[in-house]
Design a protein around this motif. Structure first.
Motif, PDB file in Angstrom:
ATOM      1  N   MET A   1      -0.431   3.478   8.086  1.00 23.65           N
ATOM      2  CA  MET A   1      -0.506   4.197   6.813  1.00 23.65           C
ATOM      3  C   MET A   1      -1.807   3.902   6.091  1.00 23.65           C
ATOM      4  N   ASN A   2      -2.242   4.931   5.358  1.00 22.00           N
ATOM      5  CA  ASN A   2      -3.429   4.751   4.525  1.00 22.00           C
ATOM      6  C   ASN A   2      -3.013   4.293   3.136  1.00 22.00           C
ATOM      7  N   HIS A   3      -3.953   4.303   2.214  1.00 21.08           N
ATOM      8  CA  HIS A   3      -3.675   3.823   0.865  1.00 21.08           C
ATOM      9  C   HIS A   3      -2.693   4.717   0.123  1.00 21.08           C
ATOM     10  N   SER A   4      -2.542   5.942   0.558  1.00 25.08           N
ATOM     11  CA  SER A   4      -1.596   6.867  -0.081  1.00 25.08           C
ATOM     12  C   SER A   4      -0.238   6.836   0.594  1.00 25.08           C
ATOM     13  N   ASP A   5      -0.017   5.833   1.465  1.00 19.79           N
ATOM     14  CA  ASP A   5       1.239   5.682   2.199  1.00 19.79           C
ATOM     15  C   ASP A   5       1.546   6.885   3.084  1.00 19.79           C
ATOM     16  N   GLU A   6       0.488   7.542   3.592  1.00 22.08           N
ATOM     17  CA  GLU A   6       0.649   8.646   4.555  1.00 22.08           C
ATOM     18  C   GLU A   6       0.551   8.079   5.964  1.00 22.08           C
TER      19      GLU A   6
ATOM     20  N   THR B   1      -6.477   4.731   8.283  1.00 14.60           N
ATOM     21  CA  THR B   1      -5.952   3.794   7.280  1.00 14.60           C
ATOM     22  C   THR B   1      -7.010   3.377   6.283  1.00 14.60           C
TER      23      THR B   1
ATOM     24  N   ALA C   1      -6.497   0.010   4.574  1.00 10.43           N
ATOM     25  CA  ALA C   1      -5.197  -0.272   3.981  1.00 10.43           C
ATOM     26  C   ALA C   1      -4.523  -1.404   4.749  1.00 10.43           C
TER      27      ALA C   1
END
Length: 882
Positions: free
Chosen positions: A807-812, A851, A854
């Motif tokens: 996941m990236n910083h936007s929780d995607e 990510t 993240a």
């Protein structure tokens, strides 16, 4: 703990105070009338003796009328002489100079005689200033002693010694005030009752006080019956005093049966009283040499105060008994005044040793008096002398107007000397005197203030305690100091000076719920350890607490406050000078205790941080070792099979993880038909616990796979049983295991609940779905195997969800589609140079790019197995894609 109620004691005190004060009030009214109207009030010409109607204490007017001691009075003014009240009834309405006719018999002579007495005034002439002073002393001293006794009981209502002191001091009111002269139908009976009780109580109370103050004497322990024999005898004789006094006042006939025994009873009372008083000194004297600390100081004050105060009084009392006259009669007024002023030492010393929490030694009292004289009065005398000198000089200066220059300079110098001494030198001389004669008092505040600042600099407990105890001991001259520090729910002895520490830490301990700790926590101020006061908090302490404080010779407890609760306690023994802890000492000790408590909290916090850092470093080293061990569990070398390209990598989210990948060759008869084993697993959870299950899974698989050839479903069932038995119910693993036959190009696999691996074949994607449940969750789980024919150019892509769910910083989430697209993009290159390592690196790089730094939430593991491809196949793939 809350102090027990003293309601009953205060009620009893109110009754006693009412009797005593009414007695004193009646005497005060009588004395006032005599002082104001003494020349118009008639006095009794004689008193009744032990033989009732006989005369004693004859006045001048009675002697002038011919009466002699022990004459028997028959009638007064024609009325039968039946009681003392009858005599008082005859003289109250009379005036000085009025006649009083009496009939009497002289001795054993049966003849009846008659005479007339010219009544005299109670106060025949104007009193001199010395006589007025004597009367004031006689009136105020008994009242002063009574008030001291009442105040002592009011201050210490549950202290038996306080009640004994009241019984002792009430005696002076009774012996000096004649109750028969008190006027009033209600005051007179009350005065008689108090007079009899007070005179009988004094020797009994004095005897018991000597026995039990401050502790029971050893003499009384050996001979306990002595005090009871004396006390009970005096109480029994006191009952006859009630009968005799009330009969003497209102009816001689009612006590005629007792009259022959009154003299013997009086002698017996005097002898028993002398024995009781002697027993007081006999018990008190040895205690002074046996007692220590505060008890010894109290006993010395009591002994010397009693001896000095009572000796002149009893000498005059014996003299009065010998002369058969009133107390102090026929003695110079200045002697009486001096004796009564000296007598003040007796009640003051009694009150001091009981009420004052920590007694001062006689030497200290004298020393402080000397200090006051030197440090205050001497400077005052100098200032007054300089002022007088300046005043006379100014007066002489202005009386002679013709001044020379030297006269002006002289007067200016005198004025300058006065003001310089008054405003500049006086305070400095005060400090010099303090430093010269009382160095300890002068330097204590400065030294303790320095210690308060120094306490905040320590970060270790042991040096802090050593410095505190050393400086306190040297400054206040204390030999015994003990420090208790909190450890859990108990305060253990950490340091003690002036006593051996062998095993003391275990012997001396104070529970957090103890009376001592509770009292200090509630008061948040130094507490005296006063063992003789029933109203003290120590009375509610357990025997273990009292014994511990006694063994440490504790006189003062100083709490060391913490942020939320008490950090510790300092127990201070007596000073070498035997001087009690002053108010200034307590205030400074409390300041030091606050700083020390804060320093202890900081030291404890620093120690905890140091321990935690050390523990974390140790854990970090252990985890690093575990990481190295786990890395060794992953394949260190890749199996070499023609046409097969392998790559694998695991990146844990923490130092160690729960993902597992493996490939190894299964044993066979020849190297040409060796099969390749591929394994990938994801253990539930992360960290050390997951890594241990991973190691168990790896060992189980390798051992069983090497022995069990054939059905893979049975093989994974065996692995499941081992993992199930060796792990907790919350630990399981999703697991993919496959065996590749390079000769037949067959991939046989079992997917135990794992994310389906993918086989990339050109534009086609083949998912290897699950063929059973997860490993280690259920006992006796069954698994089935599946088979897939692989072609040259096929790529097996096995992964854990840490890859697809990155996941990236936007929780995607990155997702499996992006992972597969990245792999196809690299595989579609026309140069046909893509290796398994390059594909693995490319997928990880793409995931990291998505990510964008993240945090990694899960272990990321990827296993790639590429079947050999030809350049023509690569070009065909590119053409198909286009």
């Amino acid at each position: 703990m809350p102090q027990r109620s003293a309601r009953l004691q205060y009620l009893l005190l109110a009754v006693v105070a009412a009797l005593a004060l009414l007695h004193a009030y009646g005497a005060a009214i009588r004395d006032f009338n005599v002082f104001v109207h003494g020349q118009s009030i008639v006095r009794a010409p004689f008193e009744s003796g032990l033989r009732l109607a006989t005369t004693t204490n004859l006045r001048e007017e009675a002697l002038a009328a011919g009466l002699q001691p022990f004459d028997t009075i028959l009638t007064i003014n024609g009325q039968p002489y039946t009681s003392r009240s009858m005599l008082l009834g005859q003289i109250r309405p009379a005036s000085p100079g009025d006649p009083m006719t009496i009939t009497y018999r002289h001795g054993s002579d049966p003849a009846i005689k008659s005479t007339t007495i010219r009544l005299a005034a109670a106060q025949a002439r104007k009193l001199s200033p010395l006589q007025i002073s004597l009367n004031v002393v006689f009136a105020l001293l008994p009242f002063f002693c009574l008030l001291i006794g009442l105040w002592v009981v009011f201050a210490r209502p549950r202290n038996l010694n306080a009640w004994l002191i009241l019984g002792i001091l009430g005696y002076f009111n009774a012996i000096i005030i004649n109750p028969t002269l008190i006027v009033g139908p209600y005051l007179l009976p009350i005065a008689l009752i108090w007079n009899i009780v007070a005179q009988a109580a004094m020797p009994i109370c004095l005897m018991f006080f000597g026995v039990y103050f401050p502790d029971r004497s050893k003499t009384d322990i050996k001979f306990p019956w002595v005090k009871w024999v004396v006390a009970i005898s005096l109480i029994l004789l006191c009952s006859t005093d009630f009968i005799a006094n009330f009969g003497d006042m209102w009816s001689f006939a009612s006590i005629s049966w007792l009259a022959p025994y009154l003299y013997r009873i009086n002698v017996a009372e005097n002898v028993l009283s002398a024995i009781a008083i002697s027993w007081f000194f006999f018990n008190l004297g040895p205690k002074i040499g046996q007692a220590t600390g505060d008890a010894r100081r109290r006993l010395r004050i009591l002994y010397f105060g009693t001896s000095i105060g009572l000796t002149p009084f009893f000498l005059i009392l014996l003299y009065s008994l010998y002369k058969r006259g009133d107390f102090g009669q026929d003695l110079p007024e200045w002697v009486d005044i001096t004796v009564f002023l000296i007598l003040l030492l007796f009640p003051l010393s009694l009150a001091y040793v009981v009420v004052v929490q920590r007694a001062m030694d006689l030497r200290i009292i004298i020393r402080q008096g000397t200090r006051y004289a030197f440090a205050r009065e001497s400077l005052t005398v100098i200032r007054v002398g300089l002022a007088i000198w300046m005043a006379f000089s100014l007066n002489d200066f202005f009386r002679h107007p013709d001044h020379q220059r030297n006269d002006i300079i002289r007067i200016l110098l005198i004025i300058a000397v006065f003001f310089a001494f008054r405003f500049l030198l006086s305070n400095r001389l005060q400090k010099i005197i303090d430093q010269r004669f009382f160095r300890e008092a002068y330097s204590t505040e400065q030294l303790l203030s320095e210690l308060s600042d120094e306490a905040r600099k320590f970060t270790e407990v042991a040096p802090l305690l050593e410095t505190i105890t050393r400086r306190l001991g040297s400054t206040l001259h204390i030999d015994r100091i003990a420090v208790f520090l909190r450890s859990g729910d108990t305060y253990h002895l950490q340091l003690a000076t002036g006593m051996p520490m062998n095993g003391a830490a275990q012997i001396f301990s104070l529970p957090a719920a103890s009376t001592t700790i509770t009292t200090l926590s509630r008061a948040k101020a130094p507490a005296n350890v006063y063992r003789d006061d029933p109203s003290s908090w120590l009375i509610d302490a357990t025997d273990a607490e009292r014994n511990a404080l006694n063994d440490l010779s504790t006189e003062l407890l100083v709490p060391l406050p913490g942020r939320t609760r008490l950090a510790g306690v300092i127990a201070l023994g007596p000073k070498s000078s035997e001087e009690p802890y002053s108010k200034t000492d307590r205030q400074l000790l409390q300041t030091i205790a606050s700083q020390t408590g804060l320093a202890l909290e900081n030291a404890e916090l620093f120690e905890n941080l140091t321990t935690e850092v050390t523990q974390r470093e140790r854990i970090s080293r252990e985890i690093e070792i575990a990481r190295e061990v786990q890395e060794r569990l992953f394949p260190q070398t890749y199996p070499q099979l023609p046409g097969v390209d392998l790559a694998g990598f695991c990146r844990p989210a923490q130092a160690v993880g729960g993902d597992y990948y493996d490939f190894f060759l299964l044993p066979s008869n020849s190297t040409t038909d060796a099969r390749l084993a591929l394994a990938l697993g994801d253990i539930s959870g992360k960290g050390i616990s997951a890594s241990l299950v991973m190691a168990s899974l790896r060992a189980s698989l390798r051992s069983i796979a090497g022995l069990q050839q054939g059905d893979l479903g049975t093989l994974i069932s065996r692995v499941n049983d081992i993992v199930y038995q060796s792990s907790t119910a919350s630990r399981y693993a999703t697991f993919f295991y496959a065996e590749y036959d390079p000769i037949n190009h067959l991939l046989t696999y079992v997917n135990a609940g794992h994310n389906p691996p993918y086989v990339l074949r050109g534009a086609e994607t083949i998912a290897l779905e699950a063929t059973g449940t997860v490993v280690g969750l259920l006992a006796d789980a069954e698994y089935s195997q599946a088979t897939l024919q692989l072609h040259p150019g096929d790529v097996l892509l096995a992964f854990t969800d840490g890859i697809s769910e990155a996941m990236n910083h936007s929780d995607e989430e990155w997702g499996e589609d992006n992972m597969l697209a990245t792999a196809r993009q690299l595989l579609s290159r026309p140069d046909c140079t893509t290796t398994a390592d390059q594909l693995l690196t490319c997928i990880f790089d793409a995931a990291d790019k998505f990510t964008d730094g993240a945090p990694q939430h899960d272990d990321m593991t990827l296993l790639i197995c590429a079947i050999g491809r030809t350049p023509a196949q690569s070009r065909g793939d590119a053409i198909n894609k286009n």
